[in-house]
Design a protein around this motif. Structure first.
Motif, mmCIF file in Angstrom:
data_model
loop_
_atom_site.group_PDB
_atom_site.id
_atom_site.type_symbol
_atom_site.label_atom_id
_atom_site.label_comp_id
_atom_site.label_asym_id
_atom_site.label_seq_id
_atom_site.Cartn_x
_atom_site.Cartn_y
_atom_site.Cartn_z
ATOM 1 N N GLY A 110 0.795 -1.213 0.000
ATOM 2 C CA GLY A 110 0.000 0.000 0.000
ATOM 3 C C GLY A 110 0.831 1.269 0.000
ATOM 4 N N HIS A 111 2.025 1.190 0.583
ATOM 5 C CA HIS A 111 2.969 2.318 0.602
ATOM 6 C C HIS A 111 4.333 1.762 1.000
ATOM 7 N N PRO A 112 5.409 2.114 0.274
ATOM 8 C CA PRO A 112 6.731 1.548 0.576
ATOM 9 C C PRO A 112 7.202 1.770 2.011
ATOM 10 N N VAL A 113 6.779 2.845 2.653
ATOM 11 C CA VAL A 113 7.232 3.092 4.023
ATOM 12 C C VAL A 113 6.761 1.989 4.963
ATOM 13 N N ARG A 114 5.626 1.375 4.651
ATOM 14 C CA ARG A 114 5.117 0.287 5.495
ATOM 15 C C ARG A 114 6.025 -0.935 5.441
ATOM 16 N N SER A 115 6.702 -1.090 4.309
ATOM 17 C CA SER A 115 7.618 -2.221 4.166
ATOM 18 C C SER A 115 8.783 -2.101 5.152
ATOM 19 N N VAL A 116 9.307 -0.884 5.309
ATOM 20 C CA VAL A 116 10.423 -0.673 6.237
ATOM 21 C C VAL A 116 9.951 -0.855 7.675
ATOM 22 N N ALA A 117 8.779 -0.330 7.993
ATOM 23 C CA ALA A 117 8.235 -0.505 9.336
ATOM 24 C C ALA A 117 8.018 -1.983 9.646
ATOM 25 N N MET A 118 7.487 -2.724 8.669
ATOM 26 C CA MET A 118 7.256 -4.158 8.852
ATOM 27 C C MET A 118 8.567 -4.905 9.074
ATOM 28 N N LEU A 119 9.598 -4.528 8.319
ATOM 29 C CA LEU A 119 10.897 -5.168 8.495
ATOM 30 C C LEU A 119 11.402 -4.977 9.924
ATOM 31 N N ALA A 120 11.304 -3.755 10.430
ATOM 32 C CA ALA A 120 11.764 -3.493 11.798
ATOM 33 C C ALA A 120 11.019 -4.365 12.805
ATOM 34 N N LYS A 121 9.729 -4.520 12.609
ATOM 35 C CA LYS A 121 8.930 -5.346 13.516
ATOM 36 C C LYS A 121 9.338 -6.810 13.438
ATOM 37 N N MET A 122 9.531 -7.304 12.221
ATOM 38 C CA MET A 122 9.915 -8.702 12.045
ATOM 39 C C MET A 122 11.288 -8.979 12.655
ATOM 40 N N LEU A 123 12.221 -8.043 12.457
ATOM 41 C CA LEU A 123 13.560 -8.237 13.006
ATOM 42 C C LEU A 123 13.557 -8.197 14.525
ATOM 43 N N SER A 124 12.651 -7.411 15.102
ATOM 44 C CA SER A 124 12.619 -7.281 16.559
ATOM 45 C C SER A 124 12.316 -8.625 17.226
ATOM 46 N N ARG A 125 11.589 -9.483 16.536
ATOM 47 C CA ARG A 125 11.281 -10.813 17.085
ATOM 48 C C ARG A 125 12.543 -11.647 17.237
ATOM 49 N N GLU A 126 13.549 -11.333 16.412
ATOM 50 C CA GLU A 126 14.814 -12.066 16.461
ATOM 51 C C GLU A 126 15.863 -11.301 17.271
#
Length: 262
Positions: A203-219
């Motif tokens: 929906g917007h490229p900025v969401r991709s970066v935010a999602m990446l940060a969230k996914m990485l935080s789990r690790e």
């Protein structure tokens, strides 16, 4: 029935060898059907560790499966990520085919950060405040699996098919344009093959970066300052072969070219 213990180190060594030599291989899930997404990411990390041990340092991240259609097609509800190293970045607009199997290219943009991003609660606003600049980019993907065929677990273990990427020479302010409305058109040998906009990426490229940060935080990981983040393809990927010329035209950003040799 006793469940066979999966040797993640062995699988990582095998995949990394095929990534290096450009020889295709069978899917790892054929002999290891119980392999989990978490184990696949661990294999991915091991592969990059081997590269770093040889001096090929990690420089960023890439996102994959950033369109809802692709997510539905493989039965997931979030993207996947891979890692980028120094050797993956093309210094010149030439893609050598040596050690590649069945390369494909797709138009993207790349965020470069000036501040660390971390945590489960990262928002688009946080991303904008942490972004130094944005580049037009082309990513080259190349699955190491035969016939470019794989499951979700397979592709994660194979570093989300990461292979090469190139950034434009000109960096742009994060506030330069409405990135979800920005259009791209991809040409191969002068023929228009695909066009799209930034809205194709979650929906917007900025969401991709935010999602990446969230996914990485789990690790327990973060996005570091200076790292490159390829947000995901604006269009479908295109096959390339020796002699092809790729041109991607970006609204307001100019063009990126890539010549294929080998």
């Amino acid at each position: 029935m006793e469940v066979k213990q999966v040797d993640l180190k062995h699988l990582a060594e095998k995949i990394e060898s095929h990534q290096t030599t450009g020889q295709d291989m069978d899917k790892v899930t054929i002999d290891n059907p119980s392999l989990t997404v978490e184990e696949a990411y661990e294999i991915q990390k091991m592969c990059i560790d081997y590269k770093e041990e040889r001096g090929d340092q990690m420089v960023g991240w890439k996102m994959g499966l950033t369109s809802k259609a692709k997510q539905v097609s493989v039965g997931v509800d979030e993207p996947i990520y891979g890692r980028l190293t120094q050797s993956m970045e093309l210094a010149d607009p030439v893609l050598p085919l040596e050690n590649l199997i069945h390369p494909r290219v797709e138009p993207e943009i790349a965020f470069v950060l000036k501040k660390e991003l971390s945590g489960e609660d990262v928002t688009p606003r946080d991303v904008w405040m942490a972004t130094e600049c944005i580049f037009p980019a082309i990513e080259v993907i190349d699955s190491r699996y035969k016939n470019f065929s794989f499951t979700l677990v397979d592709v994660i273990a194979d570093n989300a098919s990461s292979t090469k990427f190139i950034l434009g020479d000109q960096a742009f302010s994060p506030y330069h344009t409405a990135w979800d409305e920005m259009g791209v058109a991809m040409f191969r040998n002068g023929e228009l093959l695909h066009s799209g906009t930034g809205a194709a990426v979650l929906g917007h490229p900025v969401r991709s970066v935010a999602m990446l940060a969230k996914m990485l935080s789990r690790e327990g990981q973060t996005i570091k300052p200076g790292q490159v983040i390829l947000v995901g393809g604006f269009t479908e990927a295109v096959d390339v072969s020796d002699g092809d010329h790729i041109e991607v035209r970006y609204d307001q950003l100019g063009s990126l070219n890539l010549r294929v040799e080998g």
